[in-house]
Design a protein around this motif. Sequence first.
Motif, PDB file in Angstrom:
ATOM      1  N   ALA A 263       0.842  -1.207   0.000  1.00  0.00           N
ATOM      2  CA  ALA A 263       0.000   0.000   0.000  1.00  0.00           C
ATOM      3  C   ALA A 263       0.873   1.251   0.000  1.00  0.00           C
ATOM      4  N   VAL A 264       0.670   2.117  -0.990  1.00  0.00           N
ATOM      5  CA  VAL A 264       1.421   3.373  -1.073  1.00  0.00           C
ATOM      6  C   VAL A 264       0.447   4.541  -0.968  1.00  0.00           C
ATOM      7  N   PHE A 299       0.135  -2.697 -10.492  1.00  0.00           N
ATOM      8  CA  PHE A 299      -0.663  -1.712  -9.764  1.00  0.00           C
ATOM      9  C   PHE A 299      -2.130  -2.103  -9.966  1.00  0.00           C
ATOM     10  N   THR A 300      -2.780  -2.589  -8.902  1.00  0.00           N
ATOM     11  CA  THR A 300      -4.101  -3.212  -9.059  1.00  0.00           C
ATOM     12  C   THR A 300      -5.227  -2.531  -8.298  1.00  0.00           C
ATOM     13  N   ASP A 301      -4.945  -1.817  -7.209  1.00  0.00           N
ATOM     14  CA  ASP A 301      -6.034  -1.403  -6.317  1.00  0.00           C
ATOM     15  C   ASP A 301      -6.111   0.107  -6.118  1.00  0.00           C
ATOM     16  N   PHE A 302      -7.337   0.603  -6.131  1.00  0.00           N
ATOM     17  CA  PHE A 302      -7.658   1.938  -5.643  1.00  0.00           C
ATOM     18  C   PHE A 302      -8.446   1.764  -4.349  1.00  0.00           C
ATOM     19  N   ILE A 309      -0.159  -2.048  -4.787  1.00  0.00           N
ATOM     20  CA  ILE A 309       0.728  -2.713  -5.752  1.00  0.00           C
ATOM     21  C   ILE A 309       0.768  -4.189  -5.379  1.00  0.00           C
ATOM     22  N   PHE A 310       0.223  -5.039  -6.261  1.00  0.00           N
ATOM     23  CA  PHE A 310       0.171  -6.483  -6.013  1.00  0.00           C
ATOM     24  C   PHE A 310       1.523  -7.106  -6.356  1.00  0.00           C
ATOM     25  N   SER A 369     -12.666  12.502   9.851  1.00  0.00           N
ATOM     26  CA  SER A 369     -12.652  11.208   9.131  1.00  0.00           C
ATOM     27  C   SER A 369     -11.286  10.588   9.275  1.00  0.00           C
ATOM     28  N   ARG A 370     -11.190   9.286   9.219  1.00  0.00           N
ATOM     29  CA  ARG A 370      -9.898   8.586   9.386  1.00  0.00           C
ATOM     30  C   ARG A 370      -9.493   7.959   8.066  1.00  0.00           C
ATOM     31  N   GLN A 371      -8.192   8.027   7.863  1.00  0.00           N
ATOM     32  CA  GLN A 371      -7.617   7.377   6.681  1.00  0.00           C
ATOM     33  C   GLN A 371      -6.712   6.258   7.174  1.00  0.00           C
ATOM     34  N   TYR A 372      -6.942   5.020   6.694  1.00  0.00           N
ATOM     35  CA  TYR A 372      -6.166   3.864   7.160  1.00  0.00           C
ATOM     36  C   TYR A 372      -5.299   3.311   6.044  1.00  0.00           C
ATOM     37  N   GLU A 373      -4.244   2.718   6.486  1.00  0.00           N
ATOM     38  CA  GLU A 373      -3.364   2.034   5.537  1.00  0.00           C
ATOM     39  C   GLU A 373      -4.044   0.766   5.064  1.00  0.00           C
ATOM     40  N   ALA A 374      -4.000   0.485   3.750  1.00  0.00           N
ATOM     41  CA  ALA A 374      -4.622  -0.727   3.201  1.00  0.00           C
ATOM     42  C   ALA A 374      -3.835  -1.942   3.642  1.00  0.00           C
TER      43      ALA A 374
END
Length: 374
Positions: A263-264, A299-302, A309-310, A369-374
């Motif tokens: 996760a970036v 690069f697979t996920d939003f 990045i898978f 609001s909270r932002q979490y690392e994937a």
Amino acid sequence: MNDGGGFLETLKQLDWTEIGVAFGIMALFALFSKGFVKLAFALLNRRKSAASTSNRGDLWRQVLERPFRWLFILIGLELGLKYLLPRSWEIAIGLDPLFRSGVIALIGWGLYILSAQSSVMLEGLSRKIRLDDASMLIPFLSKVLRIVVVILTVALIGAEWGFSINGLVAGMGLGSLAVALAAKDTLGNIIGGIVIILEKPFAKGDWILTPTAEGVVEDITFRSTKIRTFADALITLPNAALADQPITNWSKMGKRRVNFTLAVALDSDRERLSAAVARIERLLREDEKIDPGTILVKFTDFNESSLGIFIYYFTRSTVWAEYLTARQEMNLAFMQVLEEEGIKLAYPAHRVFLEAAPGTSGEMNVALSRQYEA
């Protein structure tokens, strides 16, 4: 002859020429017994053209040479005595049963040698069914065969001298039934051990996983299997239970998988992210510790708060410590690529949005609001 006088009278009637011929026959067979054996095996090997078969024949000769030599000596004794003694003497001293008993004993001796753990016969069986050195099947078969050979040899020799073997056979049958009933669980474990040894789901030193234990196989016997756990405890599992369980053998892996999503930061630059993906894939393909067969870096996920990045690859080594070392080196290399490309990893964060309330002046509503690392 029934009395001493008749015996002495018969001795006086013997011709010294006949005695010499009889002893000559015995000496001839004794002196040339070794040559007879070599000639017999040479004739057998002549029919085989392959070098490996010839070598195997030499091994068989080395194992069975002594029983065969004594068999030739025994034949010489039989022929010499039959030439020398009258038929009445042969019957009196039981020459025929004695000769047959000797032949049975020599055959039993040869079979006893062949049933040794290191014998040519059992080594050939081990190679044919592809048993490893850790297998317990060959020692078990060797002991069983040797016991059977001794019992049969003694029984057959006894039968030659008038002893009935029916009682022995019946006793063995009843004894086997009693043992089977009294040691049902033990026999089940032995059968389970044979199944494990023949199917070879694991061997000594393998890392296995079962529903009841996980660790390294330390010993395999016909009753149980000992597993050393990673907490250094020793677990003994009955083979009957182990043979019925699913077994995962991690040591049989040809390679070991690494599979995760990196996760970036959500605001990463598109061109730099593309360059980082290409460099990470190139690192994996150029590293000797990584299997080149299957390498995927995409690069697979939003995600809500990150970009994914898978990364999917295999290490060549399946050894736990070597696998972790290779994975660590790759992770450090990935971090270096991200740093050089100016891409940050996603991390937990708080964002505060300030917004003027409708119809009011100067009043603010605060939304968190909270932002979490994937």
